[in-house]
Design a protein around this motif. Structure first.
Motif, PDB file in Angstrom:
ATOM      1  N   GLY A   1      39.088  42.664  53.461  1.00 18.40           N
ATOM      2  CA  GLY A   1      37.690  42.841  53.084  1.00 18.40           C
ATOM      3  C   GLY A   1      37.509  43.950  52.079  1.00 18.40           C
ATOM      4  N   LEU A   2      38.290  45.033  52.234  1.00 13.47           N
ATOM      5  CA  LEU A   2      38.232  46.128  51.267  1.00 13.47           C
ATOM      6  C   LEU A   2      38.634  45.639  49.884  1.00 13.47           C
ATOM      7  N   GLY A   3      39.689  44.846  49.819  1.00 14.72           N
ATOM      8  CA  GLY A   3      40.124  44.301  48.533  1.00 14.72           C
ATOM      9  C   GLY A   3      39.048  43.463  47.874  1.00 14.72           C
ATOM     10  N   LEU A   4      38.355  42.641  48.687  1.00 13.08           N
ATOM     11  CA  LEU A   4      37.289  41.802  48.139  1.00 13.08           C
ATOM     12  C   LEU A   4      36.135  42.652  47.623  1.00 13.08           C
ATOM     13  N   LEU A   5      35.773  43.703  48.359  1.00 10.45           N
ATOM     14  CA  LEU A   5      34.692  44.583  47.914  1.00 10.45           C
ATOM     15  C   LEU A   5      35.052  45.275  46.599  1.00 10.45           C
ATOM     16  N   MET A   6      36.315  45.647  46.442  1.00  9.82           N
ATOM     17  CA  MET A   6      36.745  46.304  45.206  1.00  9.82           C
ATOM     18  C   MET A   6      36.759  45.335  44.030  1.00  9.82           C
ATOM     19  N   CYS A   7      36.937  44.044  44.313  1.00  6.62           N
ATOM     20  CA  CYS A   7      37.038  43.056  43.236  1.00  6.62           C
ATOM     21  C   CYS A   7      35.691  42.488  42.796  1.00  6.62           C
ATOM     22  N   ALA A   8      34.663  42.601  43.628  1.00  9.69           N
ATOM     23  CA  ALA A   8      33.404  41.901  43.358  1.00  9.69           C
ATOM     24  C   ALA A   8      32.751  42.356  42.061  1.00  9.69           C
ATOM     25  N   LEU A   9      32.663  43.672  41.832  1.00 11.01           N
ATOM     26  CA  LEU A   9      32.041  44.161  40.599  1.00 11.01           C
ATOM     27  C   LEU A   9      32.791  43.709  39.349  1.00 11.01           C
ATOM     28  N   PRO A  10      34.129  43.877  39.290  1.00 12.16           N
ATOM     29  CA  PRO A  10      34.848  43.375  38.103  1.00 12.16           C
ATOM     30  C   PRO A  10      34.675  41.883  37.877  1.00 12.16           C
ATOM     31  N   VAL A  11      34.662  41.096  38.960  1.00 12.24           N
ATOM     32  CA  VAL A  11      34.480  39.646  38.804  1.00 12.24           C
ATOM     33  C   VAL A  11      33.123  39.344  38.184  1.00 12.24           C
ATOM     34  N   GLY A  12      32.081  40.016  38.673  1.00 13.48           N
ATOM     35  CA  GLY A  12      30.752  39.812  38.095  1.00 13.48           C
ATOM     36  C   GLY A  12      30.676  40.256  36.655  1.00 13.48           C
ATOM     37  N   THR A  13      31.324  41.369  36.345  1.00 14.67           N
ATOM     38  CA  THR A  13      31.325  41.869  34.970  1.00 14.67           C
ATOM     39  C   THR A  13      31.998  40.894  34.023  1.00 14.67           C
ATOM     40  N   ILE A  14      33.156  40.380  34.424  1.00 10.77           N
ATOM     41  CA  ILE A  14      33.882  39.422  33.586  1.00 10.77           C
ATOM     42  C   ILE A  14      33.051  38.164  33.368  1.00 10.77           C
ATOM     43  N   ALA A  15      32.440  37.646  34.458  1.00  9.93           N
ATOM     44  CA  ALA A  15      31.631  36.435  34.338  1.00  9.93           C
ATOM     45  C   ALA A  15      30.436  36.653  33.417  1.00  9.93           C
ATOM     46  N   GLY A  16      29.750  37.792  33.568  1.00  9.11           N
ATOM     47  CA  GLY A  16      28.579  38.070  32.744  1.00  9.11           C
ATOM     48  C   GLY A  16      28.931  38.207  31.275  1.00  9.11           C
ATOM     49  N   GLU A  17      30.008  38.929  30.985  1.00  8.23           N
ATOM     50  CA  GLU A  17      30.401  39.119  29.585  1.00  8.23           C
ATOM     51  C   GLU A  17      30.882  37.816  28.961  1.00  8.23           C
ATOM     52  N   LEU A  18      31.645  37.034  29.708  1.00  4.25           N
ATOM     53  CA  LEU A  18      32.126  35.761  29.164  1.00  4.25           C
ATOM     54  C   LEU A  18      30.962  34.827  28.843  1.00  4.25           C
ATOM     55  N   TYR A  19      29.989  34.774  29.741  1.00  4.97           N
ATOM     56  CA  TYR A  19      28.845  33.896  29.492  1.00  4.97           C
ATOM     57  C   TYR A  19      28.036  34.382  28.287  1.00  4.97           C
ATOM     58  N   ALA A  20      27.723  35.682  28.262  1.00  2.00           N
ATOM     59  CA  ALA A  20      26.909  36.214  27.162  1.00  2.00           C
ATOM     60  C   ALA A  20      27.637  36.092  25.829  1.00  2.00           C
ATOM     61  N   GLY A  21      28.947  36.317  25.838  1.00  2.00           N
ATOM     62  CA  GLY A  21      29.693  36.276  24.591  1.00  2.00           C
ATOM     63  C   GLY A  21      29.943  34.883  24.073  1.00  2.00           C
TER      64      GLY A  21
END
Length: 425
Positions: A270-290
């Motif tokens: 669960g700790l690993g998932l919590l650490m990954c959630a922000l980067p995953v959202g950031t990558i998705a947002g930037e890829l979509y916007a770009g």
């Protein structure tokens, strides 16, 4: 010795009516070299951080000393970003980048020496962090030479951020696997190789360009004067704050992920998932916007997004479970797509002769305030608890972003709302 080569024709500027996309950026030969060099140097940094942390712990058996190796990755950024920033403009950019890579390789090589003790290891860690903002600032300024100061630059910088966020997802995992095969000093030796590879890619993959300005005074004095010139401009100042303030608050869940996961009883997974959630959202947002939004759409959305990106943290007031926490963090990370609009405004607002120093100052401030944000989140959580601290970060951060957005609107130029066109290399 640097040998100038004739520039080759680059892709045409991105027209305002065309959809944006990353393919045009990769079509630029020099950018491919910069991108590959970034990936190699970042890989080296990820491996060196975990290897150095393990090595220090084995030598001291002290969790505090092991954690200190990570903290030292933030603290010297302000020193290097203010006192050395003048180098980015006073010397040819390619030379600065290559020398920085070689110097970093030398620092890590000292760590590899069998006789290197704790003091030497931590000193070299500080030295790496001091050089890092200069390298990153010079690289960002170089992107404007390679891609122009229009939309190709915005997409190029977005790609480098995506690589950085992806490294957070896989870098430490790869470092852990590597350490199961080789010793920590052996892993550090691999880092030396990645820095040397990055230097070679930049030296032979990019062409020589003259320095942006001529230094007529001492380096430190010139660097400080350049910082004052950058900060004296009201528009540049508010854009820097918009680049610094949201990440300062957004690191709160990351800094407190371990105690929150412990409170939820979700264990290491669960700790690993919590650490990954922000980067995953950031990558998705930037890829979509770009890839899906035009420059003018990204410019229009920048300020609304920056005002909303921290709002999901308010959901922590309800003490969400793992699934809802992951959703809140992912949505917040996606809001960081506002960076694409800010990048375009920033490069347009800074005079060309100050770009290297401005980019270096921007990087130094970002990393320093993220470190400050982590520390403040830890202190607040001691008194208020994790959920209340993250909620408070969301509320206070949103208020600050709203105030900065109002100031950004007041200082915007006539071409800022529509993205200013698509200019290319």
């Amino acid at each position: 010795m640097d040998v100038a080569t004739e520039p080759k024709p680059e892709p045409e500027p991105l027209a305002r009516s065309e959809p944006a996309g990353y393919g045009r950026v990769f079509a630029v030969r020099e950018f491919r070299a910069v991108f590959a060099a970034h990936a190699f140097s970042l890989l080296g940094l990820m491996v060196s951080e975990i290897a150095l942390s393990v090595l220090v712990y084995r030598l001291t058996r002290s969790p505090l000393m092991s954690a200190l190796t990570f903290a030292l990755g933030f603290l010297p950024y302000l020193i290097g970003g203010t006192l050395l920033a003048g180098i980015a403009d006073r010397f040819p950019a390619r030379r600065v980048l290559v020398v920085c890579d070689l110097v970093c390789a030398g620092f890590v090589a000292v760590m590899v020496l069998p006789g290197a003790g704790i003091a030497v290891l931590l000193a070299m860690r500080c030295a790496l962090a001091t050089v890092a903002p200069l390298f990153q600032g010079a690289r960002m300024a170089t992107l404007t030479d390679v891609l122009g100061d229009g939309d190709l630059f915005v997409l190029g910088r977005s790609l480098l951020r995506i690589v950085s966020q992806s490294a957070l997802l896989v870098g430490f995992g790869l470092g852990g696997v590597l350490l199961s095969v080789v010793s920590p000093r052996g892993a550090l030796l691999i880092t030396v190789g990645t820095f040397l590879t990055s230097a070679a890619l930049l030296r032979f993959g990019t062409r020589r360009r003259p320095a942006r300005s001529v230094g007529r005074s001492a380096l430190v004095k010139d660097s400080l004067r350049g910082a004052r010139q950058v900060l004296a401009d009201r528009r540049v100042r508010v854009l820097l704050l918009l680049n610094w303030v949201p990440p300062m608050f957004s690191v709160a869940p990351e800094a407190l992920a371990a105690p929150y996961a412990d409170g939820l009883g979700v264990g290491a997974a669960g700790l690993g998932l919590l650490m990954c959630a922000l980067p995953v959202g950031t990558i998705a947002g930037e890829l979509y916007a770009g890839s899906r939004l035009r420059p003018e759409a990204r410019a229009r959305l920048a300020l609304p997004l920056v005002c909303c990106t921290l709002l999901p943290y308010v959901g922590y007031a309800l003490h969400p479970g793992l699934v809802w926490s992951l959703l809140l963090l992912t949505v917040s990370g996606a809001g960081s797509a506002y960076s694409l609009g800010l990048d375009q405004w920033f490069v347009r607002a800074v005079p060309e002769e100050l770009r290297g120093r401005a980019m270096t100052l921007s990087t130094a401030g970002l990393m320093t305030l993220q470190g400050v944000g982590m520390a403040l989140a830890g202190v607040a959580a001691e008194f208020a608890g994790v959920a209340a601290t993250v909620t408070g970060a969301g509320v206070l951060g949103t208020v600050c972003c709203l105030l900065l957005a109002v100031e950004a609107r007041r200082t915007e130029g006539p071409g800022d709302r529509d993205g200013g066109g698509g200019g290319g290399a």
